[in-house]
Design a protein around this motif. Structure first.
Motif, PDB file in Angstrom:
ATOM      1  N   ARG A 184     -11.628   4.791   3.465  1.00  0.00           N
ATOM      2  CA  ARG A 184     -11.660   6.022   2.665  1.00  0.00           C
ATOM      3  C   ARG A 184     -11.139   5.760   1.251  1.00  0.00           C
ATOM      4  O   ARG A 184     -11.675   6.278   0.272  1.00  0.00           O
ATOM      5  CB  ARG A 184     -10.833   7.110   3.333  1.00  0.00           C
ATOM      6  CG  ARG A 184     -11.420   7.643   4.639  1.00  0.00           C
ATOM      7  CD  ARG A 184     -10.736   8.923   5.058  1.00  0.00           C
ATOM      8  NE  ARG A 184     -10.968   9.976   4.073  1.00  0.00           N
ATOM      9  CZ  ARG A 184     -10.279  11.127   4.060  1.00  0.00           C
ATOM     10  NH1 ARG A 184      -9.305  11.329   4.938  1.00  0.00           N
ATOM     11  NH2 ARG A 184     -10.547  12.037   3.145  1.00  0.00           N
ATOM     12  N   ARG A 185     -10.081   4.954   1.160  1.00  0.00           N
ATOM     13  CA  ARG A 185      -9.541   4.637  -0.171  1.00  0.00           C
ATOM     14  C   ARG A 185     -10.563   3.833  -0.978  1.00  0.00           C
ATOM     15  O   ARG A 185     -10.742   4.066  -2.181  1.00  0.00           O
ATOM     16  CB  ARG A 185      -8.246   3.833  -0.035  1.00  0.00           C
ATOM     17  CG  ARG A 185      -7.135   4.575   0.651  1.00  0.00           C
ATOM     18  CD  ARG A 185      -6.398   5.505  -0.292  1.00  0.00           C
ATOM     19  NE  ARG A 185      -5.550   6.430   0.429  1.00  0.00           N
ATOM     20  CZ  ARG A 185      -4.346   6.145   0.898  1.00  0.00           C
ATOM     21  NH1 ARG A 185      -3.835   4.946   0.713  1.00  0.00           N
ATOM     22  NH2 ARG A 185      -3.646   7.067   1.532  1.00  0.00           N
TER      23      ARG A 185
ATOM     24  N   SER B  24     -13.777   3.960  -0.619  1.00  0.00           N
ATOM     25  CA  SER B  24     -14.840   4.895  -0.974  1.00  0.00           C
ATOM     26  C   SER B  24     -14.438   5.716  -2.199  1.00  0.00           C
ATOM     27  O   SER B  24     -15.230   5.907  -3.135  1.00  0.00           O
ATOM     28  CB  SER B  24     -15.132   5.817   0.213  1.00  0.00           C
ATOM     29  OG  SER B  24     -16.018   6.852  -0.177  1.00  0.00           O
ATOM     30  N   TYR B  25     -13.187   6.195  -2.217  1.00  0.00           N
ATOM     31  CA  TYR B  25     -12.687   6.981  -3.354  1.00  0.00           C
ATOM     32  C   TYR B  25     -12.626   6.119  -4.608  1.00  0.00           C
ATOM     33  O   TYR B  25     -12.980   6.562  -5.708  1.00  0.00           O
ATOM     34  CB  TYR B  25     -11.311   7.538  -2.998  1.00  0.00           C
ATOM     35  CG  TYR B  25     -10.757   8.532  -3.994  1.00  0.00           C
ATOM     36  CD1 TYR B  25     -11.578   9.459  -4.631  1.00  0.00           C
ATOM     37  CD2 TYR B  25      -9.405   8.553  -4.287  1.00  0.00           C
ATOM     38  CE1 TYR B  25     -11.070  10.374  -5.533  1.00  0.00           C
ATOM     39  CE2 TYR B  25      -8.878   9.470  -5.199  1.00  0.00           C
ATOM     40  CZ  TYR B  25      -9.724  10.381  -5.802  1.00  0.00           C
ATOM     41  OH  TYR B  25      -9.211  11.277  -6.701  1.00  0.00           O
TER      42      TYR B  25
ATOM     43  N   LYS C 223     -16.045   5.708  -6.040  1.00  0.00           N
ATOM     44  CA  LYS C 223     -16.458   6.943  -6.718  1.00  0.00           C
ATOM     45  C   LYS C 223     -15.829   7.006  -8.114  1.00  0.00           C
ATOM     46  O   LYS C 223     -16.491   7.369  -9.096  1.00  0.00           O
ATOM     47  CB  LYS C 223     -16.035   8.154  -5.888  1.00  0.00           C
ATOM     48  CG  LYS C 223     -16.553   9.474  -6.428  1.00  0.00           C
ATOM     49  CD  LYS C 223     -16.204  10.610  -5.496  1.00  0.00           C
ATOM     50  CE  LYS C 223     -16.755  11.929  -6.056  1.00  0.00           C
ATOM     51  NZ  LYS C 223     -16.416  13.068  -5.166  1.00  0.00           N
TER      52      LYS C 223
ATOM     53  N   ARG D  40      -7.815  13.737  -5.640  1.00  0.00           N
ATOM     54  CA  ARG D  40      -7.567  13.948  -4.211  1.00  0.00           C
ATOM     55  C   ARG D  40      -6.241  13.305  -3.819  1.00  0.00           C
ATOM     56  O   ARG D  40      -6.068  12.085  -3.899  1.00  0.00           O
ATOM     57  CB  ARG D  40      -8.718  13.327  -3.404  1.00  0.00           C
ATOM     58  CG  ARG D  40      -8.722  13.706  -1.940  1.00  0.00           C
ATOM     59  CD  ARG D  40     -10.003  13.229  -1.291  1.00  0.00           C
ATOM     60  NE  ARG D  40     -10.069  11.767  -1.218  1.00  0.00           N
ATOM     61  CZ  ARG D  40     -11.173  11.097  -0.923  1.00  0.00           C
ATOM     62  NH1 ARG D  40     -12.309  11.752  -0.722  1.00  0.00           N
ATOM     63  NH2 ARG D  40     -11.157   9.787  -0.859  1.00  0.00           N
TER      64      ARG D  40
END
Length: 468
Positions: A188-189, A191-192, A195, A215
């Motif tokens: 998730r990190r 992925s962030y 982005k 976030r």
């Protein structure tokens, strides 16, 4: 016999090393560039030291292998002879390579400058700097270390579960409670991060519309917030640049118009004066117009030079202690006759308390005079003009407000400070359009403050300056 031969080999090996080091039968030219030397010299110093250690260790291992074979193997054994033929050249190459590296290191470290350069290029220093940079953000450093520890322990757990089947249930529990959540958080990190990197690329390419979603409160979230501020700063900078270009174009247009208008009149009436059939009254009328237009052109050029000097800071102030009450009364007295003739009502309030300030009296009088003249030019007939001077905390506050005869509409207040900017967009008034710009520059030079407020058709200027 084997033992004697072994002792002889060890002695010859030591003598060979000594001869390689001192006599250098292989004749390596240290300053001669060749592929091997240039390649080794490109390595960091600590990598070269480690390579020398490994080479020396290989020499010792090769010697011990030869010793074991000489102690326990027959000379008639063909396998021993083959191994001996292979081991001795390898030993010679390792000894040669080790001595060559040692000589290269001695040459490359024989001065303080070379040692300092080697230290700065060392791999250990770079690794230490990278580790220090990793912990510039403590949360990022701790998370990275924790992730490495979890990955290492997960690998150890797999090996343990494969060798001891009774540990499989424990490993499964640890996998689903620690390893898998850590993997999900990491993905998730990442992925962030991807982005954020994509939107950073958009900012670099000028696409400033999309805001990065912040976030959480961790390092990546702070980075996203910083990028949002950067995006906003770039957007504001582009807006200011576009505004500056527009104002520059308007400035050139307005200067050209304001200089051309009186100049055209001067040329026209000069040509008319050349007519010998003019009556005396016509001639006097034309001369009067020429005088008026010449004075206008002179005032415009003088104002332009003055505001340019102030903008460049090429102006000196003759500061002295000045009575602001008396200075305002003097400025109003200069226009007393105009006030009586004007179709507007002047309401003047000057505090009884004497306000003294260190200012350039002539320049400060120019500020007051410019603002009073502005009121005459742009106030709607039949309305009131309020002029006041009061003490506010430790400052003198001069306020002038009026109802404008020209509709300001959505006029940007900041643009009113610009040179050649007028409320009369048709530019039919006699002003140079420099009055507010000159006043603003003078106030700034006195470390004062000038504010313009527009509320509908109400125009208000507030000037403050520190008092003694």
């Amino acid at each position: 016999f084997h033992q004697r031969l072994l002792v002889v080999i060890w002695i010859l090996s030591l003598l060979s090393i000594i001869m390689l080091f001192f006599i250098r039968p292989f004749k390596i030219e240290m300053n001669k560039e060749n592929f091997l030397l240039s390649t080794i010299r490109k390595w960091p110093f600590d990598v070269r030291a480690f390579c020398l250690f490994i080479t020396g260790y290989g020499v010792i291992i090769d010697l011990f292998v030869l010793s074991d074979h000489l102690s326990f193997t027959s000379f008639i054994d063909h396998l021993f002879i083959a191994e001996l033929i292979i081991a001795i050249p390898i030993l010679y190459f390792l000894v040669w390579f080790a001595v060559m590296q040692l000589l290269l290191m001695i040459e490359d470290m024989n001065t303080e400058e070379k040692r300092l350069r080697a230290y700065k290029k060392s791999l250990s220093l770079h690794v230490a700097q990278d580790l220090r940079n990793l912990f510039l953000s403590m949360s990022v450093g701790l998370q990275s270390v924790a992730l490495l520890v979890i990955v290492f322990l997960a690998g150890v757990g797999i090996v343990g579960a494969m060798t001891a089947y009774d540990l499989v249930p424990v490993y499964i529990v640890l996998f689903f409670t620690i390893a898998l959540p850590a993997m999900i958080i990491f993905l998730r990190r990442m992925s962030y991060l991807n982005k954020i990197m994509k939107q950073t690329e958009d900012i670099a390419e000028g696409r400033l519309n999309s805001e990065i979603k912040v976030r959480g409160k961790l390092a990546l979230a702070k980075h996203a917030a910083n990028l949002n501020r950067l995006r906003e700063g770039v957007r504001n900078s582009l807006t200011e640049q576009a505004k500056s270009e527009r104002l520059k174009t308007e400035l050139i247009t307005n200067v050209s118009h304001d200089l051309r208008t009186p100049l055209t009149s001067i040329i026209t009436y000069t040509d008319l004066l050349k007519n010998p059939d003019l009556t005396e009254d016509e001639r006097n009328s034309y001369v009067s117009i020429l005088d008026k237009k010449s004075q206008r052109l002179k005032t415009l050029i003088e104002d332009l030079f003055e505001v340019s000097k102030m903008a460049s800071g090429n102006i000196e102030l003759q500061k002295q202690k000045v009575n602001l009450n008396q200075l305002l009364k003097q400025a109003l007295g200069e226009h007393e006759e105009d006030m009586e003739k004007a179709a507007m009502d002047f309401r003047i309030h000057i505090t009884d308390e004497v306000l003294m300030a260190y200012v350039d009296g002539q320049k400060w009088w120019r500020v007051l005079d410019n603002l009073i003249i502005n009121a005459f030019k742009y106030t709607l007939e039949g309305t009131r003009v309020y002029i006041s001077l009061d003490k506010v905390e430790q400052q003198a506050q001069f306020v002038i407000k009026n109802i404008t005869k020209y509709e300001l509409g959505d006029q940007n207040v900041e643009e009113l400070y610009e040179r050649f900017k007028r409320a009369d967009t048709s530019r039919h008034t006699d002003g140079s359009g420099l009055g507010l710009a000159i006043s603003q520059s003078i106030v700034d030079l006195h470390e004062g403050k000038m504010d313009i407020t527009v509320d509908g058709d109400l125009f208000k200027v507030t000037v403050t300056v520190p008092i003694v």
